[in-house]
Design a protein around this motif. Sequence first.
Motif, PDB file in Angstrom:
ATOM      1  N   ALA A  45      68.499 113.595 100.628  1.00  0.00           N
ATOM      2  CA  ALA A  45      68.773 114.049 101.987  1.00  0.00           C
ATOM      3  C   ALA A  45      67.499 114.629 102.613  1.00  0.00           C
ATOM      4  N   ASP A  46      67.265 114.274 103.896  1.00  0.00           N
ATOM      5  CA  ASP A  46      66.125 114.798 104.661  1.00  0.00           C
ATOM      6  C   ASP A  46      64.797 114.552 103.959  1.00  0.00           C
ATOM      7  N   ALA A  47      64.583 113.342 103.486  1.00  0.00           N
ATOM      8  CA  ALA A  47      63.332 112.986 102.816  1.00  0.00           C
ATOM      9  C   ALA A  47      62.474 112.091 103.711  1.00  0.00           C
ATOM     10  N   ALA A  48      61.170 112.117 103.462  1.00  0.00           N
ATOM     11  CA  ALA A  48      60.240 111.262 104.196  1.00  0.00           C
ATOM     12  C   ALA A  48      59.117 110.841 103.256  1.00  0.00           C
ATOM     13  N   PHE A  49      58.771 109.560 103.312  1.00  0.00           N
ATOM     14  CA  PHE A  49      57.761 109.013 102.414  1.00  0.00           C
ATOM     15  C   PHE A  49      56.785 108.125 103.186  1.00  0.00           C
ATOM     16  N   LEU A  50      55.547 108.101 102.708  1.00  0.00           N
ATOM     17  CA  LEU A  50      54.557 107.135 103.176  1.00  0.00           C
ATOM     18  C   LEU A  50      54.420 106.085 102.095  1.00  0.00           C
ATOM     19  N   ALA A  51      54.755 104.838 102.414  1.00  0.00           N
ATOM     20  CA  ALA A  51      54.640 103.749 101.455  1.00  0.00           C
ATOM     21  C   ALA A  51      53.584 102.762 101.925  1.00  0.00           C
ATOM     22  N   GLY A  52      52.986 102.070 100.982  1.00  0.00           N
ATOM     23  CA  GLY A  52      51.963 101.093 101.323  1.00  0.00           C
ATOM     24  C   GLY A  52      52.114  99.826 100.504  1.00  0.00           C
ATOM     25  N   ILE A  53      51.830  98.699 101.148  1.00  0.00           N
ATOM     26  CA  ILE A  53      51.841  97.385 100.502  1.00  0.00           C
ATOM     27  C   ILE A  53      50.462  96.762 100.725  1.00  0.00           C
ATOM     28  N   SER A  54      49.828  96.317  99.659  1.00  0.00           N
ATOM     29  CA  SER A  54      48.507  95.702  99.765  1.00  0.00           C
ATOM     30  C   SER A  54      48.611  94.220  99.410  1.00  0.00           C
ATOM     31  N   GLY A  55      47.970  93.381 100.226  1.00  0.00           N
ATOM     32  CA  GLY A  55      48.017  91.934  99.997  1.00  0.00           C
ATOM     33  C   GLY A  55      47.143  91.198 100.989  1.00  0.00           C
ATOM     34  N   GLU A  56      47.423  89.901 101.169  1.00  0.00           N
ATOM     35  CA  GLU A  56      46.647  89.081 102.089  1.00  0.00           C
ATOM     36  C   GLU A  56      46.925  89.497 103.535  1.00  0.00           C
ATOM     37  N   PRO A  57      45.878  89.586 104.366  1.00  0.00           N
ATOM     38  CA  PRO A  57      46.045  90.054 105.752  1.00  0.00           C
ATOM     39  C   PRO A  57      47.077  89.264 106.550  1.00  0.00           C
ATOM     40  N   GLU A  58      47.066  87.947 106.433  1.00  0.00           N
ATOM     41  CA  GLU A  58      47.998  87.126 107.222  1.00  0.00           C
ATOM     42  C   GLU A  58      49.441  87.453 106.870  1.00  0.00           C
ATOM     43  N   LEU A  59      49.713  87.627 105.581  1.00  0.00           N
ATOM     44  CA  LEU A  59      51.074  87.960 105.148  1.00  0.00           C
ATOM     45  C   LEU A  59      51.475  89.341 105.658  1.00  0.00           C
TER      46      LEU A  59
END
Length: 233
Positions: free
Chosen positions: A94-108
């Motif tokens: 409850a009441d959570a916040a996260f920063l997530a990141g995905i790394s890969g090919e720029p076009e995708l």
Amino acid sequence: MTVLLLQLAGPLQAWGSRSRFAHRGTEIAPTKSGVIGMLAAAKGIRRTEPLTELLGLEFGVRLDQPGQILRDFQTARSLDGRQRLPLTYRFYLADAAFLAGISGEPELLHGLAQALKRPQFPLYLGRRSCPPARPVSLGVHDGTLEHALTSWPWLAAEWHRRPAAHTVRLEIIRDARPGEQVTETVPDEPVSFNPEHRQHTWRSVVRQHVDITNESATRASVTEHDPLSLLGG
């Protein structure tokens, strides 16, 4: 290197990786399989379709506002009301916040960022009952995943930031790179979401911490508490 950043915030979230039968648990942070499932929904990829273009992406998440564990239970009956179904326990953040990141090919990644703005299927934070409260995509950025997670401003809600110190220490959970010392291994690398043959493999992760400046504390003139400061004089 290119990174797609996501803000995952809402009243409720649920990121289960080990849920079984009547007990539906949640991890303390978004899972890779859950976020990949969200991206697949945005792209319009059905559960029975292969995840080919989303496999092999590097993933990490920063715990900006961990939230609180909330337990709920549900009861149900058959359509005719004669049969009572088992009681189920469900756990949420409850009441959570996260920063997530995905790394890969720029076009995708650019394609995924556009899909998140106009998703083909509804987006949710782990379970269908948990819609996001903010826009999910924070855009595509140059640099490594680790740099993005350690340099992006704190995403916690204002009410959470104001009483905090000038500098806060946040936890990061990310994919381990070859040669790194692994913190733990979890069954969280998605292979298929097909309901008839769901498949995950093991994922090696690294846990680390980063110090982030709290701009809200600066504006509110919050000072660090030093219990020994009076002895210096």
